[in-house]
Design a protein around this motif. Structure first.
Motif, PDB file in Angstrom:
ATOM      1  N   ARG A 160       0.822  -1.208   0.000  1.00 37.30           N
ATOM      2  CA  ARG A 160       0.000   0.000   0.000  1.00 37.30           C
ATOM      3  C   ARG A 160       0.861   1.264   0.000  1.00 37.30           C
ATOM      4  O   ARG A 160       0.440   2.313  -0.488  1.00 37.30           O
ATOM      5  N   ALA A 161       2.058   1.167   0.571  1.00 35.32           N
ATOM      6  CA  ALA A 161       2.943   2.336   0.620  1.00 35.32           C
ATOM      7  C   ALA A 161       3.585   2.635  -0.721  1.00 35.32           C
ATOM      8  O   ALA A 161       4.115   3.732  -0.930  1.00 35.32           O
ATOM      9  N   GLY A 162       3.551   1.666  -1.675  1.00 35.04           N
ATOM     10  CA  GLY A 162       4.100   1.900  -2.999  1.00 35.04           C
ATOM     11  C   GLY A 162       5.382   1.169  -3.289  1.00 35.04           C
ATOM     12  O   GLY A 162       6.090   1.519  -4.246  1.00 35.04           O
ATOM     13  N   ALA A 163       5.693   0.139  -2.512  1.00 34.78           N
ATOM     14  CA  ALA A 163       6.957  -0.578  -2.714  1.00 34.78           C
ATOM     15  C   ALA A 163       7.031  -1.245  -4.084  1.00 34.78           C
ATOM     16  O   ALA A 163       8.128  -1.493  -4.599  1.00 34.78           O
ATOM     17  N   GLY A 164       5.886  -1.518  -4.707  1.00 34.46           N
ATOM     18  CA  GLY A 164       5.881  -2.171  -6.017  1.00 34.46           C
ATOM     19  C   GLY A 164       5.910  -1.215  -7.189  1.00 34.46           C
ATOM     20  O   GLY A 164       5.885  -1.653  -8.350  1.00 34.46           O
ATOM     21  N   LEU A 165       5.965   0.078  -6.944  1.00 37.58           N
ATOM     22  CA  LEU A 165       5.976   1.057  -8.031  1.00 37.58           C
ATOM     23  C   LEU A 165       7.328   1.096  -8.729  1.00 37.58           C
ATOM     24  O   LEU A 165       8.357   0.677  -8.167  1.00 37.58           O
ATOM     25  N   ASP A 166       7.336   1.664  -9.961  1.00 39.16           N
ATOM     26  CA  ASP A 166       8.619   1.832 -10.642  1.00 39.16           C
ATOM     27  C   ASP A 166       9.355   3.034 -10.046  1.00 39.16           C
ATOM     28  O   ASP A 166       8.808   3.789  -9.232  1.00 39.16           O
ATOM     29  N   ASP A 167      10.596   3.219 -10.473  1.00 37.23           N
ATOM     30  CA  ASP A 167      11.438   4.236  -9.848  1.00 37.23           C
ATOM     31  C   ASP A 167      10.892   5.647 -10.012  1.00 37.23           C
ATOM     32  O   ASP A 167      10.955   6.469  -9.089  1.00 37.23           O
ATOM     33  N   ALA A 168      10.346   5.956 -11.177  1.00 36.53           N
ATOM     34  CA  ALA A 168       9.824   7.306 -11.416  1.00 36.53           C
ATOM     35  C   ALA A 168       8.625   7.587 -10.509  1.00 36.53           C
ATOM     36  O   ALA A 168       8.504   8.678  -9.927  1.00 36.53           O
ATOM     37  N   ALA A 169       7.740   6.593 -10.378  1.00 41.12           N
ATOM     38  CA  ALA A 169       6.568   6.753  -9.516  1.00 41.12           C
ATOM     39  C   ALA A 169       6.991   6.879  -8.053  1.00 41.12           C
ATOM     40  O   ALA A 169       6.413   7.670  -7.294  1.00 41.12           O
ATOM     41  N   LYS A 170       8.005   6.110  -7.670  1.00 44.47           N
ATOM     42  CA  LYS A 170       8.496   6.211  -6.291  1.00 44.47           C
ATOM     43  C   LYS A 170       9.070   7.590  -6.004  1.00 44.47           C
ATOM     44  O   LYS A 170       8.879   8.146  -4.916  1.00 44.47           O
ATOM     45  N   GLU A 171       9.768   8.132  -6.977  1.00 43.48           N
ATOM     46  CA  GLU A 171      10.356   9.459  -6.769  1.00 43.48           C
ATOM     47  C   GLU A 171       9.255  10.494  -6.545  1.00 43.48           C
ATOM     48  O   GLU A 171       9.354  11.352  -5.659  1.00 43.48           O
ATOM     49  N   ARG A 172       8.177  10.424  -7.344  1.00 42.30           N
ATOM     50  CA  ARG A 172       7.057  11.361  -7.156  1.00 42.30           C
ATOM     51  C   ARG A 172       6.377  11.111  -5.818  1.00 42.30           C
ATOM     52  O   ARG A 172       6.001  12.053  -5.110  1.00 42.30           O
ATOM     53  N   ARG A 179      -1.654  11.216  -4.516  1.00 46.98           N
ATOM     54  CA  ARG A 179      -0.937  10.051  -3.983  1.00 46.98           C
ATOM     55  C   ARG A 179      -1.796   8.793  -4.063  1.00 46.98           C
ATOM     56  O   ARG A 179      -1.308   7.719  -4.424  1.00 46.98           O
ATOM     57  N   ALA A 180      -3.078   8.921  -3.716  1.00 47.33           N
ATOM     58  CA  ALA A 180      -3.968   7.761  -3.772  1.00 47.33           C
ATOM     59  C   ALA A 180      -4.030   7.204  -5.194  1.00 47.33           C
ATOM     60  O   ALA A 180      -3.963   5.982  -5.399  1.00 47.33           O
ATOM     61  N   GLN A 181      -4.159   8.088  -6.180  1.00 46.67           N
ATOM     62  CA  GLN A 181      -4.216   7.637  -7.575  1.00 46.67           C
ATOM     63  C   GLN A 181      -2.907   6.969  -7.982  1.00 46.67           C
ATOM     64  O   GLN A 181      -2.906   5.934  -8.673  1.00 46.67           O
ATOM     65  N   LEU A 182      -1.811   7.531  -7.553  1.00 48.91           N
ATOM     66  CA  LEU A 182      -0.496   6.953  -7.856  1.00 48.91           C
ATOM     67  C   LEU A 182      -0.393   5.533  -7.298  1.00 48.91           C
ATOM     68  O   LEU A 182       0.235   4.651  -7.901  1.00 48.91           O
ATOM     69  N   LEU A 183      -1.034   5.296  -6.172  1.00 49.99           N
ATOM     70  CA  LEU A 183      -0.976   3.997  -5.509  1.00 49.99           C
ATOM     71  C   LEU A 183      -2.083   3.047  -5.982  1.00 49.99           C
ATOM     72  O   LEU A 183      -2.209   1.940  -5.458  1.00 49.99           O
ATOM     73  N   GLY A 184      -2.895   3.505  -6.945  1.00 47.76           N
ATOM     74  CA  GLY A 184      -3.888   2.617  -7.524  1.00 47.76           C
ATOM     75  C   GLY A 184      -5.275   2.715  -6.947  1.00 47.76           C
ATOM     76  O   GLY A 184      -6.106   1.820  -7.155  1.00 47.76           O
ATOM     77  N   TYR A 185      -5.571   3.801  -6.233  1.00 52.76           N
ATOM     78  CA  TYR A 185      -6.892   3.993  -5.618  1.00 52.76           C
ATOM     79  C   TYR A 185      -7.557   5.216  -6.236  1.00 52.76           C
ATOM     80  O   TYR A 185      -6.881   6.168  -6.625  1.00 52.76           O
ATOM     81  N   PRO A 186      -8.892   5.233  -6.306  1.00 54.25           N
ATOM     82  CA  PRO A 186      -9.576   6.373  -6.918  1.00 54.25           C
ATOM     83  C   PRO A 186      -9.485   7.661  -6.108  1.00 54.25           C
ATOM     84  O   PRO A 186      -9.542   8.745  -6.665  1.00 54.25           O
ATOM     85  N   ASP A 187      -9.344   7.531  -4.790  1.00 54.53           N
ATOM     86  CA  ASP A 187      -9.271   8.714  -3.935  1.00 54.53           C
ATOM     87  C   ASP A 187      -8.665   8.318  -2.592  1.00 54.53           C
ATOM     88  O   ASP A 187      -8.443   7.130  -2.313  1.00 54.53           O
ATOM     89  N   HIS A 188      -8.404   9.323  -1.773  1.00 54.53           N
ATOM     90  CA  HIS A 188      -7.739   9.074  -0.498  1.00 54.53           C
ATOM     91  C   HIS A 188      -8.609   8.256   0.452  1.00 54.53           C
ATOM     92  O   HIS A 188      -8.093   7.413   1.201  1.00 54.53           O
TER      93      HIS A 188
END
Length: 683
Positions: A145-157, A272-281
């Motif tokens: 949920r914190a974003g550990a599976g994101l790519d490097d660019a998404a993690k940086e944002r 941030r929620a959208q970046l992590l795959g959720y529609p909203d916070h």
């Protein structure tokens, strides 16, 4: 380890209570810098090791990391909440982005995530204790949920978002504290405060003296919209001034205005929620709570709002009828509600709650009420430790003992308000229990009771008595939790479960043998008369339309802000118009029943840990009301009942799914009916 820094040095005091007398503000930043560096080294060692992941070399090693940082954080953030001088606030602002970056460096580490993912995949075949298996599950879930599976660019944002949010939430709290202090209402003439008791007048005079305004009276503001004095002040203009000041906080166009701060918080949380795959916070938050989804939360809030608003309108009609019978009638306004509610209470139940304060002397409530109930229910004991000193002279330290006489931990009570303390009431841990680390609990309760002049007794309102019992319920949770791993220590449970133990503890304030033990008149020593007790019980559902509506209104504002998509949150939003539309949407747009918190001073969600989670109180109250029924069915204040509640619920901390723990205690899921009956929401 930097043994020269008193923040990091092992405390010589019982249960690891920090030696605050040896700590100076300038010690904090170097302590955090050193502790963060140590943990980064520890975690890197775990993530980079060539050996295949095992529970021992990965999970246990992770739980052993960061001990110094935990020590520094618990020590500092206790002070940052309760005694936030300008110097401490500056340190907190500096730490906010640093701590965010440090946390992200751990939870977003791809190497660490790969190791934990491997353990999680093998969970069905692994041995280990239930707590160990649950630890793997929680770490995997939280890192995902914190974003550990994101790519490097998404993690940086993501890291940039997290750091900016950490700064903004700290700014929100700083602004609120400053504006709350600036807006304290000064009265030149004591006659304007007619209706207050001698003790209350003493507190307003003391507050004036502390601000260099000797000869006047100062009414400091509480965190919520309302104020205890509104129920007794006879001068309508005084009531209006106090409520107007309260509602103006964070929205005056000055240096402490929180409107743009909260708008940016909402925008960034949505992104941030959208970046992590959720529609909203709100979807992001509730996905990892017992509620499971915003839809479940919204359905419950809407279900309760209709009867709550209906009841509030009925209550309003009664108040207006009294006003219409006065020599100079007027239309009821929000600042009149509490005052005329007491008139209705007096007429219908022959009760004047302000007149009950002489029966609620603070020391007696604490020792013969709060402590007594815990002694009877759990067999524990308390002894004040005058030789131990916490972070402020007002903070008192008590040692807590098990039934066998062994030392369980320490309880710190910080009762009084001050300009350096944030509003509201809360519990936190200074030291959290963990068998792995060999630590035992030190917990704190903070309230904001007005401090009378020296030599004058502190007499509590009925609400303050409730708050003292409530917060001590949190303290018991922190004291009783017995876990191996720090991840599950104390009150580290789902947000919409954490209020449950504290709400249950409120029941004992009116339990016959408890009430009879502490509710004694300050001068005569006589108990609260039985007929008064009967009328208190009879009036328990009184004014619940208002109380439920103001709470639900705040909960709905929280949900409305955090249900915005990134696109909607990015628009230029007028805060006042947004609030009005949200309250109209749920039918709680009654101007004489304002939300318990308006957005610009809603610290729970914009600077605390309740974003998209303020619904938690009513959600937990379903469990609470059902549990109260269980205690009544099983004889109430009995050791065997306390032992069961301690062992099966409080004692497991966060080491078990909370609803599973509840079913283990209750034998079934909770029933909502007791809550509906308690709040007068049945048909």
């Amino acid at each position: 380890m930097d043994r020269t820094n008193p923040v990091l040095a092992e405390s010589p005091l019982p249960h690891g209570l920090p030696d605050y007398s040896a700590i100076r503000p300038e010690d904090y930043l170097p302590a955090f810098e050193h502790a963060c560096a140590v943990q980064r080294t520890e975690v890197d060692r775990v993530a980079a090791q060539p050996a295949s992941p095992t529970f021992e070399n990965t999970m246990r090693a992770l739980e052993l990391s960061g001990e110094l940082l935990e020590r520094a954080a618990h020590t500092f953030y206790t002070v940052a909440s309760a005694d936030a001088t300008a110097e401490i606030q500056e340190i907190e602002e500096t730490l906010a982005p640093l701590m965010s970056a440090h946390q992200d460096a751990i939870v977003l580490d791809a190497r660490l995530y790969a190791r934990i993912s491997t353990l999680h995949e093998a969970l069905g075949e692994s041995a280990g204790t239930d707590e160990e298996r649950y630890l793997v599950e929680r770490w995997f879930r939280e890192m995902s949920r914190a974003g550990a599976g994101l790519d490097d660019a998404a993690k940086e944002r993501l890291m940039a978002l997290n750091q900016r949010l950490s700064v903004l939430t700290t700014t929100f709290e700083k602004n609120l504290l400053a504006d709350t202090n600036e807006l304290a209402v000064v009265f030149e003439d004591a006659a304007d405060l007619d209706g207050l008791t001698a003790g209350e007048l003493s507190a307003t005079a003391q507050a004036a003296t502390e601000r260099g305004l000797t000869g006047t009276h100062v009414v400091t503001l509480t965190l919520s919209t309302g104020h205890p004095y509104l129920s007794s002040l006879t001068v309508r203009e005084s009531r209006r001034r106090i409520l107007a000041a309260s509602r103006a906080r964070g929205a005056r166009g000055n240096a402490h205005d929180n409107r743009e701060v909260l708008r940016e918080i909402v925008r960034l949380r949505a992104e941030r929620a959208q970046l992590l795959g959720y529609p909203d916070h709100a979807a992001y938050v509730t996905a990892d709570e017992t509620a499971g989804s915003p839809e479940a939360v919204h359905a419950m809030l809407r279900r309760l709002a209709v009867p709550a608003a209906r009841n509030a309108r009925r209550e309003q009609e009664k108040l207006q009828a009294i006003i219409d019978g006065e020599s100079v009638p007027f239309a009821l306004e929000a600042h009149d509600w509490a005052f005329y509610t007491e008139k209705v209470r007096a007429a219908e139940y022959d009760l004047d709650t302000a007149a009950l304060r002489p029966w609620f002397e603070a020391e007696r409530v604490l020792r013969d009420g709060v402590f007594f109930a815990a002694e009877q229910l759990y067999g524990i004991g308390f002894r004040e430790r005058d030789d131990l000193h916490a972070y402020h002279p007002d903070a008192r330290v008590f040692e807590v003992f098990e039934p066998d006489g062994s030392s369980l931990g320490l309880f710190v009570l910080d009762l009084y308000t001050r300009d350096t303390k944030r509003g509201g009431a809360w519990m936190n841990s200074i030291v959290a229990q963990s068998e792995l680390l060999g630590t035992t609990p030190v917990v704190v309760n903070n309230l904001n009771v007005s401090k009378p002049a020296p030599g004058t007794p502190t007499l509590l309102t009925l609400d303050e008595v409730t708050t003292l019992f409530h917060e001590f319920g949190h303290a018991l949770h922190g004291l009783f939790a017995r876990v191996t791993y720090p991840h599950f220590a104390g009150t580290a449970v789902f947000r919409d479960f954490v209020e449950f133990p504290s709400q249950v503890n409120e029941m004992w304030m009116f339990w016959p043998e408890v009430l009879a033990n502490y509710a004694r008149h300050i001068e005569t020593g006589q108990p609260l008369p039985e007929d008064v007790v009967d009328r208190l019980h009879a009036s328990e559902a009184f004014n619940q339309g208002f109380a439920t509506s103001e709470y639900l209104a705040a909960s709905w504002l929280d949900q409305a802000w955090h249900s915005l998509s990134p696109t909607a949150a990015g628009e230029s939003i007028d805060v006042g118009a947004f609030e009005a539309a949200a309250l109209a949407d749920i039918g709680l747009d009654n101007p004489v029943v304002p939300p318990r918190y308006a957005s610009t001073y809603f610290a729970h969600v914009f600077s605390g840990g309740y974003s998209a989670g303020y619904y938690s109180y009513i959600w937990s109250e379903v469990l609470d009301a059902d549990t109260v029924e269980w205690f009544r069915e099983n004889g109430g204040l009995r050791r065997e009942n306390g032992d069961r509640f301690r062992q099966r619920l409080l004692g497991v901390g966060g080491s078990k799914d909370p609803l599973e723990a509840y079913r283990d205690f209750r034998g079934r899921d909770a029933d909502i009916q007791p809550l509906l009956e308690r709040r007068g929401l049945t048909d």
